[in-house]
Each structure stands twice: as C-alpha cells, then as structure tokens.
Design a protein around this motif. Structure first.
Motif, PDB file in Angstrom:
ATOM      1  N   THR A 250      43.938  36.612  -3.663  1.00  0.00           N
ATOM      2  CA  THR A 250      43.548  36.761  -5.067  1.00  0.00           C
ATOM      3  C   THR A 250      44.775  36.709  -5.978  1.00  0.00           C
ATOM      4  O   THR A 250      44.772  36.058  -7.034  1.00  0.00           O
ATOM      5  CB  THR A 250      42.796  38.082  -5.250  1.00  0.00           C
ATOM      6  OG1 THR A 250      41.667  38.105  -4.367  1.00  0.00           O
ATOM      7  CG2 THR A 250      42.321  38.229  -6.682  1.00  0.00           C
ATOM      8  N   THR A 251      45.849  37.397  -5.573  1.00  0.00           N
ATOM      9  CA  THR A 251      47.081  37.417  -6.382  1.00  0.00           C
ATOM     10  C   THR A 251      47.704  36.036  -6.491  1.00  0.00           C
ATOM     11  O   THR A 251      48.106  35.587  -7.570  1.00  0.00           O
ATOM     12  CB  THR A 251      48.085  38.406  -5.781  1.00  0.00           C
ATOM     13  OG1 THR A 251      47.479  39.705  -5.678  1.00  0.00           O
ATOM     14  CG2 THR A 251      49.332  38.494  -6.628  1.00  0.00           C
ATOM     15  N   LEU A 252      47.807  35.326  -5.344  1.00  0.00           N
ATOM     16  CA  LEU A 252      48.402  33.991  -5.358  1.00  0.00           C
ATOM     17  C   LEU A 252      47.572  33.016  -6.170  1.00  0.00           C
ATOM     18  O   LEU A 252      48.105  32.161  -6.882  1.00  0.00           O
ATOM     19  CB  LEU A 252      48.549  33.472  -3.920  1.00  0.00           C
ATOM     20  CG  LEU A 252      49.600  34.182  -3.057  1.00  0.00           C
ATOM     21  CD1 LEU A 252      49.552  33.666  -1.627  1.00  0.00           C
ATOM     22  CD2 LEU A 252      51.001  33.974  -3.628  1.00  0.00           C
ATOM     23  N   THR A 253      46.253  33.152  -6.090  1.00  0.00           N
ATOM     24  CA  THR A 253      45.387  32.267  -6.870  1.00  0.00           C
ATOM     25  C   THR A 253      45.570  32.509  -8.362  1.00  0.00           C
ATOM     26  O   THR A 253      45.611  31.565  -9.170  1.00  0.00           O
ATOM     27  CB  THR A 253      43.931  32.483  -6.469  1.00  0.00           C
ATOM     28  OG1 THR A 253      43.785  32.273  -5.057  1.00  0.00           O
ATOM     29  CG2 THR A 253      43.017  31.519  -7.204  1.00  0.00           C
ATOM     30  N   ALA A 254      45.718  33.777  -8.719  1.00  0.00           N
ATOM     31  CA  ALA A 254      45.923  34.095 -10.135  1.00  0.00           C
ATOM     32  C   ALA A 254      47.276  33.576 -10.624  1.00  0.00           C
ATOM     33  O   ALA A 254      47.413  33.114 -11.757  1.00  0.00           O
ATOM     34  CB  ALA A 254      45.827  35.601 -10.352  1.00  0.00           C
ATOM     35  N   GLN A 255      48.306  33.630  -9.756  1.00  0.00           N
ATOM     36  CA  GLN A 255      49.632  33.152 -10.156  1.00  0.00           C
ATOM     37  C   GLN A 255      49.656  31.646 -10.388  1.00  0.00           C
ATOM     38  O   GLN A 255      50.435  31.148 -11.203  1.00  0.00           O
ATOM     39  CB  GLN A 255      50.664  33.519  -9.090  1.00  0.00           C
ATOM     40  CG  GLN A 255      50.974  35.006  -9.015  1.00  0.00           C
ATOM     41  CD  GLN A 255      51.940  35.329  -7.890  1.00  0.00           C
ATOM     42  OE1 GLN A 255      52.308  34.439  -7.139  1.00  0.00           O
ATOM     43  NE2 GLN A 255      52.326  36.598  -7.789  1.00  0.00           N
ATOM     44  N   GLN A 256      48.819  30.911  -9.687  1.00  0.00           N
ATOM     45  CA  GLN A 256      48.805  29.466  -9.848  1.00  0.00           C
ATOM     46  C   GLN A 256      48.363  29.035 -11.243  1.00  0.00           C
ATOM     47  O   GLN A 256      48.725  27.965 -11.725  1.00  0.00           O
ATOM     48  CB  GLN A 256      47.881  28.838  -8.793  1.00  0.00           C
ATOM     49  CG  GLN A 256      48.393  28.972  -7.364  1.00  0.00           C
ATOM     50  CD  GLN A 256      49.710  28.261  -7.150  1.00  0.00           C
ATOM     51  OE1 GLN A 256      49.899  27.149  -7.633  1.00  0.00           O
ATOM     52  NE2 GLN A 256      50.632  28.912  -6.442  1.00  0.00           N
ATOM     53  N   PHE A 257      47.573  29.873 -11.885  1.00  0.00           N
ATOM     54  CA  PHE A 257      47.030  29.499 -13.199  1.00  0.00           C
ATOM     55  C   PHE A 257      47.506  30.417 -14.327  1.00  0.00           C
ATOM     56  O   PHE A 257      47.079  30.264 -15.455  1.00  0.00           O
ATOM     57  CB  PHE A 257      45.491  29.546 -13.146  1.00  0.00           C
ATOM     58  CG  PHE A 257      44.906  28.674 -12.076  1.00  0.00           C
ATOM     59  CD1 PHE A 257      44.780  27.318 -12.279  1.00  0.00           C
ATOM     60  CD2 PHE A 257      44.533  29.203 -10.847  1.00  0.00           C
ATOM     61  CE1 PHE A 257      44.242  26.502 -11.288  1.00  0.00           C
ATOM     62  CE2 PHE A 257      43.998  28.393  -9.856  1.00  0.00           C
ATOM     63  CZ  PHE A 257      43.853  27.048 -10.070  1.00  0.00           C
ATOM     64  N   SER A 258      48.390  31.372 -14.004  1.00  0.00           N
ATOM     65  CA  SER A 258      48.799  32.334 -15.032  1.00  0.00           C
ATOM     66  C   SER A 258      49.806  31.722 -16.020  1.00  0.00           C
ATOM     67  O   SER A 258      49.713  31.924 -17.225  1.00  0.00           O
ATOM     68  CB  SER A 258      49.401  33.578 -14.382  1.00  0.00           C
ATOM     69  OG  SER A 258      50.544  33.220 -13.623  1.00  0.00           O
ATOM     70  N   ASN A 259      50.845  30.907 -15.520  1.00  0.00           N
ATOM     71  CA  ASN A 259      51.899  30.389 -16.393  1.00  0.00           C
ATOM     72  C   ASN A 259      52.243  28.960 -15.949  1.00  0.00           C
ATOM     73  O   ASN A 259      53.246  28.726 -15.278  1.00  0.00           O
ATOM     74  CB  ASN A 259      53.127  31.292 -16.317  1.00  0.00           C
ATOM     75  CG  ASN A 259      54.123  30.987 -17.428  1.00  0.00           C
ATOM     76  OD1 ASN A 259      53.916  30.066 -18.219  1.00  0.00           O
ATOM     77  ND2 ASN A 259      55.195  31.742 -17.479  1.00  0.00           N
ATOM     78  N   PRO A 260      51.415  27.973 -16.318  1.00  0.00           N
ATOM     79  CA  PRO A 260      51.686  26.602 -15.866  1.00  0.00           C
ATOM     80  C   PRO A 260      52.981  26.018 -16.426  1.00  0.00           C
ATOM     81  O   PRO A 260      53.643  25.213 -15.784  1.00  0.00           O
ATOM     82  CB  PRO A 260      50.458  25.832 -16.342  1.00  0.00           C
ATOM     83  CG  PRO A 260      49.916  26.647 -17.471  1.00  0.00           C
ATOM     84  CD  PRO A 260      50.199  28.076 -17.133  1.00  0.00           C
ATOM     85  N   ALA A 261      53.382  26.393 -17.656  1.00  0.00           N
ATOM     86  CA  ALA A 261      54.624  25.856 -18.238  1.00  0.00           C
ATOM     87  C   ALA A 261      55.833  26.294 -17.430  1.00  0.00           C
ATOM     88  O   ALA A 261      56.734  25.499 -17.136  1.00  0.00           O
ATOM     89  CB  ALA A 261      54.750  26.317 -19.686  1.00  0.00           C
ATOM     90  N   ALA A 262      55.870  27.582 -17.061  1.00  0.00           N
ATOM     91  CA  ALA A 262      56.983  28.080 -16.243  1.00  0.00           C
ATOM     92  C   ALA A 262      56.994  27.419 -14.875  1.00  0.00           C
ATOM     93  O   ALA A 262      58.053  27.084 -14.327  1.00  0.00           O
ATOM     94  CB  ALA A 262      56.900  29.595 -16.099  1.00  0.00           C
ATOM     95  N   ALA A 263      55.790  27.207 -14.337  1.00  0.00           N
ATOM     96  CA  ALA A 263      55.715  26.551 -13.034  1.00  0.00           C
ATOM     97  C   ALA A 263      56.245  25.118 -13.120  1.00  0.00           C
ATOM     98  O   ALA A 263      56.967  24.645 -12.237  1.00  0.00           O
ATOM     99  CB  ALA A 263      54.274  26.556 -12.529  1.00  0.00           C
TER     100      ALA A 263
END
Length: 509
Positions: free
Chosen positions: A345-358
């Motif tokens: 759940t945490t990793l899935t949320a991180q994938q879509f939390s800050n796309p610009a930083a990614a």
C-alpha cells in the motif's frame, strides 16, 4: 655514282684544304667542352636494404595485427623524406657545415630531397638510396657523405618506428588521462547531486524503476506468504480434526490384561501416532488402523464396562503441542502478510504521490548512468592503450634488420665522364669539319673542273696542275708535321683526361 664520288672528293678536298681551320675549331670546342665536363661534380650513390619483421604472436594477442604494423611502417616510409627528417640529415652530416640561414637550409632540403629514394621491393624489404655530388668537395668526401646520408636515414627509419610509437602512445595516454579526469569530475558532481536528492526524497531512492521493482518484490513476497499461510491453516485444520477424534482420557481395564479394551487402547494409540506423524486420513496405514479401532470398539462394548476411572491420553497431549505450534505459525504468517500488504500500500501510494520529483530523480539517475558508462569505457580503453603501448615500445613488435649496410661507393654514378670526354672530342672534330666544308662552299672557288663546268655552263678544255718548288715542298712537309703534331696533341690530351679520370676513381676506391 660518278657524280656522288666527285661530290665526295670535292667535299674532302675542301675540308683538307682548310684543315687548319677544322683543327683550330676542334681544339677550341674540345677545350671548352672538356673544361665544362671537368666542372661537373661526380655524384656518388650509396644504398642499403632493410628487412622489417612484422610477425609477432604477443602483439596479435592484444589486437595489434600485421596489417596495423604494416600501415605504421608504410606511414614512416612515406614521411621519411619529409622536410623535418631531411633537415635532421643535413645537420648531422657535413652538408650543413656552411648553412647559416633558413633560406640556405630550405634550398639544401629541396636539393637533398631529390637525391634520396625510399623504395619497397617486397612486402617487408625496403631499399634506401642516396646520391650526392658537390664540386667543392673531393670525390672521396662526396662518396663518404652519400654513405652518411643513407646511414642517417636508416637511423631515422628506426627512430620513427620506435620513438615515434612511444611519442604517439604517450600523447594518446595523456589525452586519455585528461578525458578521464574530466569525466571523473563530472561523475563526482552527478553522484553528489543524486545523493543530495535521495537525502531530500528518501522514498524515491533507487528511482522509479527501483520503486516498481520493490513493489513487484513485495507482491511476490505477499504471494509467497499467502501460500505458506494456506498450507499452515490446512495443517492446523488437520490437527484439529485429529484431536476431535482422539479422547482426552483412557479408561482403566476391567478384565484380564490383554482383553478387548486393552487391544482397543493400543490400536487407538497406534492410530494417533500415525496421525501425529502427519499422515493423512487417506493413507493406507491410517485407514487400516482406523478399521482396526472400529472393530476393537465393538469387541470392547460387548465385553462390558467397569474398571478403573480414566487416565490422560498421551496421544492427545502430543496432538495439543503440535496444534499449539501450528497455531503460532499461522499467527506469524498472518502478521507477515499484514506487513507485506502495508508495504504494498505504501509503495503504491509513493508511485503517485510526487510524479515531478520522480521524473527529476529519473533524469538525475539517467545522467549519472551515462557518465558512469562513459567513464568505465574510457578507463577500459586507457588500459588497453597502455598495454598496447607497452607491447609496441618495450617488446618492440616491429623489428629491423639491415641486410645490406650502406657502403662507401667506389665509382660515381654520374656523370659518365669518359663517354662525355669522347663525345666532346667527336663533337669538336665534327664541328671543325663542318665549318671547313661550309667555308669552302661560301667562297667562289672550284675544287674540280667538273664543278667549274657546271657553274659557268661552258665546257672546260683542261686544267693546269699546281707546280710546287722544292722550298715550297719543304715548307708544306713542315706544316704537315705541325698539323699531325697538333692533331696528335688533341688526341693525346683526350687520353690524358681519361687517365686522370680513372686515376681519381682509383683514389676514391
């Protein structure tokens, strides 16, 4: 035919009548021509043959093929007569003793370039030829200078292949070191930038690709945990079933030892032991034991009750310990499953939390990877170049062998002075004869009666022969002696000049 003979007689008479004119012209032309021939300096040629060995097993092991080494040798051969190398030859030989200005050096280089030839008679065989002739030097000095020129060209040929390779390798290594230093600085800057970004965004450490890899790994781990949990729950259900069919206590025996109730207890214990070993209900041993327990129960019921009160069943106690262990395993797997689910759940949320930083982190990582690949490739190429340079310079894969060393020439190649001296003599005599014949035709005299008859168109009745007195005959004979002496002196001078030429050649030898 008679006319031709008469014309020939007339021509000979005209020339003989003016023989002193012919002899004088011959003497004058011969003296001038022989003086010019004497002023032509002798050119001496020296040559040497060099064998170049290109085969080398160690060089081929690191990729230096025979074609590469042959190209290097051809390059040196083609540039051997360059202005720089010719200037080295001039300065290291007596040719450059009187050269003080750049203009004189340029003229000397141009002249020497025409005297040197480098030929390849075979694939590995080279011929260096040099000719030299200077009127201010003696023949022996010219011959020695020609030999020195060839020897110096051999030295340059060897140096260009050995020292030239060292210089090229040194320059290449310096360039590679500079490029490596520059790439190392850029790589350190990119790495520092990536580390700072990871420190500010720890959730993106490893990049978007790494996040996806972590997510897939977590999902794979969850699937493994689910499989282990299902197996543990199945094992727990099986042990619960076994415990449901196993009595907690065992009743005391009423009859004699070894009756139906005692046999039932033994059969029940054996069945519990089989189940405790993990055998399923469909196992043949379990089925046989279960049938035996059923048969003994009927016999024990017919035998009647009574006896001592029940005692704890050891098989049931063993099953309880097994069930406790399996319950703990199920609880542990359930806890791991919950943790894995939370991580997913945490990793899935991180994938879509800050796309610009990614995206920024992905760009930083890509730049770093490109610089790292370039640096590694440059480092590998530098090492290969260093090894190749060591092989070419220290091992000396191109080896030279002077087959015919330059020798001091014994005779000049040019000019062919004996032939020139003879040619001048023939030319002088021919010019004298031609001049006498031409003068005879210019004057209005007739050597024969026929010529006079043709000229005036009237018949000539007769000719009066010349009458010479005795003093005139003595004077003519004396003059003839002078003529023969002068002619002999001309031929004698020619012989003397030939003798001097051969004596000078012998002194050089």
């Amino acid at each position: 035919m008679t006319n031709i003979f008469d014309e020939l007689r007339a021509a000979l008479h005209s020339v003989w009548h003016r023989r002193w004119l012919a002899l004088g012209i011959a003497w004058g032309l011969c003296l001038v021509g022989w003086l010019m021939v004497a002023m032509i300096p002798n050119s001496y040629e020296s040559r040497a043959r060099i064998y170049v060995q290109l085969d080398d097993m160690l060089a081929q092991q690191i990729g230096i093929g025979q074609g590469d080494r042959k190209q290097g040798v051809d390059r040196v051969r083609q540039t051997l007569t360059s202005a720089v190398n010719l200037e080295k030859v001039i300065r290291s030989t007596p040719i450059g003793a009187d050269i003080t200005t750049p203009k004189q050096m340029e003229a000397a280089v141009l002249g020497l370039g025409k005297m040197i030839k480098v030929e390849s008679s075979q694939e590995n065989l080279f011929i260096i030829t040099a000719s030299y002739g200077d009127g201010s030097n003696s023949d022996a000095q010219n011959a020695k200078i020609a030999q020195l020129i060839v020897q110096k060209m051999i030295d340059i040929f060897r140096e260009e292949n050995l020292a030239g390779n060292r210089g090229e390798m040194s320059t290449s290594l310096e360039f590679m070191d500079g490029q490596l230093a520059q790439r190392q600085k850029e790589l350190a800057t990119a790495e520092q930038k990536r580390l700072q970004f990871e420190a500010q965004n720890p959730s993106l450490a490893g990049g978007a690709g790494a996040g996806l890899q972590k997510l897939e790994a977590a999902r794979a781990e969850l699937r493994g945990i689910d499989a282990d949990l299902a197996a543990a729950q199945s094992a727990l259900a099986a042990i619960n079933g076994q415990m449901a069919g196993t009595p907690r206590t065992i009743a005391g025996a009423a009859g004699p030892v070894g009756g139906a109730r005692g046999a039932l207890n033994e059969a029940q214990a054996q069945l519990n032991s089989l189940r405790a070993r993990g055998l399923t209900e469909n196992h043949p041993d379990v089925i046989a034991a279960r049938n035996q327990v059923g048969a003994l129960r009927s016999a024990a019921a017919a035998e009647g009750g009574g006896g001592t009160p029940g005692m704890p069943n050891p098989a049931y106690s063993s099953l309880e310990s097994i069930r406790a262990e399996r319950q703990a395993n199920v609880q542990a797997l359930s806890a791991r499953r919950a943790a894995a689910q939370q991580e997913i759940t945490t990793l899935t949320a991180q994938q879509f939390s800050n796309p610009a930083a990614a995206g920024e982190y992905q760009q930083i990582t890509r730049d770093y990877d490109v610089l790292k690949q370039q640096y590694d490739k440059l480092l590998q190429n530098r090492e290969q170049l260093r090894i190749r340079g060591s092989i070419e310079t220290e091992h000396n894969s191109v080896r030279f062998q002077v087959i015919d060393p330059p020798a001091s020439p014994r005779s000049p190649i040019s000019p062919n002075r004996p032939l020139l001296l003879l040619g001048v003599l023939i030319m002088g005599l021919g010019a004298g004869v031609a001049a006498s014949f031409a003068v005879g035709h210019l004057r209005s005299t007739f050597s024969t009666a026929n010529r006079l008859e043709k000229a005036i168109g009237l018949p000539v009745l007769g000719a009066i022969s010349q009458t010479i007195s005795e003093p005139a005959r003595i004077l003519r004979r004396k003059r003839m002696k002078y003529f023969y002496a002068a002619s002999s002196a001309l031929v004698g001078l020619f012989v003397i000049l030939l003798t001097i030429e051969f004596v000078q050649r012998g002194m050089v030898a």
